[in-house]
Design an enzyme around this catalytic site. Structure first.
Site, PDB file in Angstrom:
ATOM      1  N   HIS A   1       9.513  22.527  18.999  1.00  0.00           N
ATOM      2  CA  HIS A   1       7.990  22.025  19.592  1.00  0.00           C
ATOM      3  C   HIS A   1       7.724  23.223  20.275  1.00  0.00           C
ATOM      4  O   HIS A   1       8.704  23.054  21.464  1.00  0.00           O
ATOM      5  CB  HIS A   1       8.689  20.739  19.540  1.00  0.00           C
ATOM      6  CG  HIS A   1       7.273  19.835  19.480  1.00  0.00           C
ATOM      7  ND1 HIS A   1       6.548  19.951  21.235  1.00  0.00           N
ATOM      8  CD2 HIS A   1       6.146  18.880  18.986  1.00  0.00           C
ATOM      9  CE1 HIS A   1       4.817  19.513  21.340  1.00  0.00           C
ATOM     10  NE2 HIS A   1       5.478  19.221  19.850  1.00  0.00           N
TER      11      HIS A   1
ATOM     12  N   SER B   1      -3.976  17.402  18.154  1.00  0.00           N
ATOM     13  CA  SER B   1      -4.896  16.128  18.413  1.00  0.00           C
ATOM     14  C   SER B   1      -5.581  15.811  17.144  1.00  0.00           C
ATOM     15  O   SER B   1      -7.241  15.175  16.989  1.00  0.00           O
ATOM     16  CB  SER B   1      -6.131  16.549  18.694  1.00  0.00           C
ATOM     17  OG  SER B   1      -5.283  17.071  19.958  1.00  0.00           O
TER      18      SER B   1
ATOM     19  N   ASN C   1       4.891  12.600  15.127  1.00  0.00           N
ATOM     20  CA  ASN C   1       5.764  12.250  16.466  1.00  0.00           C
ATOM     21  C   ASN C   1       5.616  12.218  18.020  1.00  0.00           C
ATOM     22  O   ASN C   1       4.722  12.150  18.335  1.00  0.00           O
ATOM     23  CB  ASN C   1       5.087  13.897  16.413  1.00  0.00           C
ATOM     24  CG  ASN C   1       6.373  14.936  17.666  1.00  0.00           C
ATOM     25  OD1 ASN C   1       7.320  13.987  18.133  1.00  0.00           O
ATOM     26  ND2 ASN C   1       5.920  16.246  18.302  1.00  0.00           N
ATOM     27  N   TRP C   2       6.337  11.050  18.006  1.00  0.00           N
ATOM     28  CA  TRP C   2       6.098   9.798  18.795  1.00  0.00           C
ATOM     29  C   TRP C   2       6.452  10.428  20.412  1.00  0.00           C
ATOM     30  O   TRP C   2       6.486  10.167  21.452  1.00  0.00           O
ATOM     31  CB  TRP C   2       6.871   9.064  18.923  1.00  0.00           C
ATOM     32  CG  TRP C   2       6.538   7.897  17.664  1.00  0.00           C
ATOM     33  CD1 TRP C   2       5.800   8.095  16.660  1.00  0.00           C
ATOM     34  CD2 TRP C   2       7.341   6.237  16.809  1.00  0.00           C
ATOM     35  NE1 TRP C   2       5.303   6.890  15.578  1.00  0.00           N
ATOM     36  CE2 TRP C   2       5.982   6.093  16.364  1.00  0.00           C
ATOM     37  CE3 TRP C   2       8.414   5.965  17.934  1.00  0.00           C
ATOM     38  CZ2 TRP C   2       6.770   4.975  15.645  1.00  0.00           C
ATOM     39  CZ3 TRP C   2       8.168   4.356  16.791  1.00  0.00           C
ATOM     40  CH2 TRP C   2       7.363   4.366  16.214  1.00  0.00           C
ATOM     41  N   LYS C   3       7.138  11.654  20.048  1.00  0.00           N
ATOM     42  CA  LYS C   3       7.775  12.366  21.628  1.00  0.00           C
ATOM     43  C   LYS C   3       8.655  11.162  23.021  1.00  0.00           C
ATOM     44  O   LYS C   3       9.270  10.403  22.241  1.00  0.00           O
ATOM     45  CB  LYS C   3       6.521  13.257  22.651  1.00  0.00           C
ATOM     46  CG  LYS C   3       5.582  14.116  21.238  1.00  0.00           C
ATOM     47  CD  LYS C   3       4.268  14.545  22.245  1.00  0.00           C
ATOM     48  CE  LYS C   3       3.847  14.935  21.115  1.00  0.00           C
ATOM     49  NZ  LYS C   3       3.280  16.281  21.927  1.00  0.00           N
TER      50      LYS C   3
ATOM     51  N   GLY D   1       0.999  13.396  17.490  1.00  0.00           N
ATOM     52  CA  GLY D   1       1.597  12.498  18.281  1.00  0.00           C
ATOM     53  C   GLY D   1       1.183  11.656  18.624  1.00  0.00           C
ATOM     54  O   GLY D   1       0.947  10.472  17.678  1.00  0.00           O
ATOM     55  N   GLY D   2      -0.188  11.933  19.434  1.00  0.00           N
ATOM     56  CA  GLY D   2      -0.732  10.741  20.407  1.00  0.00           C
ATOM     57  C   GLY D   2      -1.485   9.398  19.208  1.00  0.00           C
ATOM     58  O   GLY D   2      -0.909   8.400  18.811  1.00  0.00           O
TER      59      GLY D   2
ATOM     60  N   GLU E   1       1.345  24.660  15.290  1.00  0.00           N
ATOM     61  CA  GLU E   1       0.699  23.977  16.713  1.00  0.00           C
ATOM     62  C   GLU E   1      -0.006  24.377  17.668  1.00  0.00           C
ATOM     63  O   GLU E   1       0.583  25.423  18.384  1.00  0.00           O
ATOM     64  CB  GLU E   1       1.252  22.758  17.208  1.00  0.00           C
ATOM     65  CG  GLU E   1       2.246  21.158  16.181  1.00  0.00           C
ATOM     66  CD  GLU E   1       2.610  20.392  17.000  1.00  0.00           C
ATOM     67  OE1 GLU E   1       2.220  19.304  16.379  1.00  0.00           O
ATOM     68  OE2 GLU E   1       2.951  20.513  17.891  1.00  0.00           O
TER      69      GLU E   1
ATOM     70  N   GLY F   1      -2.612  16.992  22.278  1.00  0.00           N
ATOM     71  CA  GLY F   1      -2.124  16.213  23.421  1.00  0.00           C
ATOM     72  C   GLY F   1      -3.523  16.403  24.536  1.00  0.00           C
ATOM     73  O   GLY F   1      -3.611  15.621  25.563  1.00  0.00           O
TER      74      GLY F   1
ATOM     75  N   GLU G   1       6.762  22.012  23.686  1.00  0.00           N
ATOM     76  CA  GLU G   1       7.180  21.303  24.737  1.00  0.00           C
ATOM     77  C   GLU G   1       8.724  21.808  24.484  1.00  0.00           C
ATOM     78  O   GLU G   1       9.152  21.362  25.782  1.00  0.00           O
ATOM     79  CB  GLU G   1       6.663  19.956  24.414  1.00  0.00           C
ATOM     80  CG  GLU G   1       5.387  19.604  24.311  1.00  0.00           C
ATOM     81  CD  GLU G   1       4.846  18.056  24.094  1.00  0.00           C
ATOM     82  OE1 GLU G   1       5.894  17.004  23.513  1.00  0.00           O
ATOM     83  OE2 GLU G   1       4.035  17.438  23.511  1.00  0.00           O
TER      84      GLU G   1
HETATM   85  P1  PGA Z   1      -1.184  15.535  19.276  1.00  0.00           P
HETATM   86  O1  PGA Z   1       0.554  16.067  19.119  1.00  0.00           O
HETATM   87  O2  PGA Z   1      -1.392  14.507  18.005  1.00  0.00           O
HETATM   88  O3  PGA Z   1      -0.964  14.245  20.740  1.00  0.00           O
HETATM   89  O4  PGA Z   1      -1.514  16.125  20.087  1.00  0.00           O
HETATM   90  C1  PGA Z   1       0.927  17.031  18.175  1.00  0.00           C
HETATM   91  C2  PGA Z   1       2.187  17.061  18.291  1.00  0.00           C
HETATM   92  O5  PGA Z   1       2.614  17.767  19.451  1.00  0.00           O
HETATM   93  O6  PGA Z   1       3.076  17.742  17.521  1.00  0.00           O
END
Ligand code: PGA
Length: 250
Positions: free
Chosen positions: A94, A212, A9-11, A233-234, A166, A172, A96
């Site tokens: 998500h 994470s 998930n590149w956001k 994500g990251g 999540e 993050g 966010e």
């Molecule tokens: P993260 O993000 O791996 O950077 O913690 C995960 C996500 O929000 O899908």
């Protein structure tokens, strides 16, 4: 059995140029063909991903979508637009989007139906805040989200639906939920599906953990019985790291 599913998930990271560079770097790396891999990229990168991922075995997805087929919704993207270019997944709900863009369970439920109707696979995200976890209210929170997000689904929909657990406090932050805590909630989600939609729905639904996840903790997380995948994500932003996630040790 359920095919393991690793999704990046590149956001709001990586434009079309970075997307092309990522895919070129990914291509020479052998990926475990028993694991399904996908990249959920920013909307502006979708056509680049569609073009360059062809034949690689890695699919792509979107990070959001509107619940109508089309119309006066400035700035939005529809399910038919996504399917037209071969999009496989769409991340929905998500944390966010819920927090910063006011998405409600009712909206998310409409999006889930819309995605399934157009043969996109929703990756529905649920999870608790730190305060909710500290109060021991994580299951209550997730039950409430699922009650709203899954209204009107049938057992057969769970062949296509992916649910990502999540915990918001782990996104993050570098704080991963322990594999045991992740398993506990993923098991709770599977039990919820069984109770409400039946044993075959619970058996076929893929449940991911996200928050994470990194190359050095993915194997332990993926080793748990109710965790079928990771939403990352990251650690998905660099090709080598994404490949290590897909090639986790089993
Ligand atoms: P993260 O993000 O791996 O950077 O913690 C995960 C996500 O929000 O899908």
């Amino acid at each position: 059995m359920r095919t393991p599913l690793i999704v990046g998930n590149w956001k709001m990271n990586n434009g079309p140029k970075a997307t092309a560079e990522f895919i070129e770097a990914l291509k020479p790396i052998a990926l475990d063909s028993a694991v399904e891999a996908s990249l959920c990229v920013p909307a502006v990168d979708l056509t680049t991903a569609a073009r360059l991922l062809e034949g690689t075995g890695v699919s792509f997805g979107a990070q959001n979508m509107h619940f109508e087929d089309g119309g006066a919704y400035t700035g939005e993207i529809s399910a038919p637009m996504l399917t037209e270019i071969g999009t496989r997944f769409v991340v929905l709900g998500h944390s966010e989007r819920r927090e910063y863009f006011g998405e409600t369970d009712e909206m998310i439920n409409r999006k889930v139906h819309q995605a399934l109707k157009h043969e996109l696979r929703p990756i529905l995200c649920v999870g608790e805040t730190l305060e909710e976890r500290e109060a021991g209210a994580q299951e209550e929170k997730i039950r409430r989200q699922l009650d709203g997000d899954l209204v009107g689904l049938t057992a057969a929909d769970f062949d296509h639906l992916v649910i990502a657990y999540e915990p918001i406090w782990a996104i993050g932050t570098g704080k991963t939920a322990s594999a045991e805590d992740a398993q506990e909630i993923c098991g709770f989600i599977r039990g919820y599906i069984r109770e409400r939609f039946g044993a075959s729905a619970a058996q076929s639904c893929r449940i991911q953990y996200g928050g994470s996840v990194k190359p050095d903790n993915v194997s332990e997380i993926m080793g748990k019985p109710d965790i079928d995948g990771a939403l990352v994500g990251g650690a998905s932003l660099v090709a080598e790291s994404f490949a290590q996630l897909v090639n986790f040790k089993r």
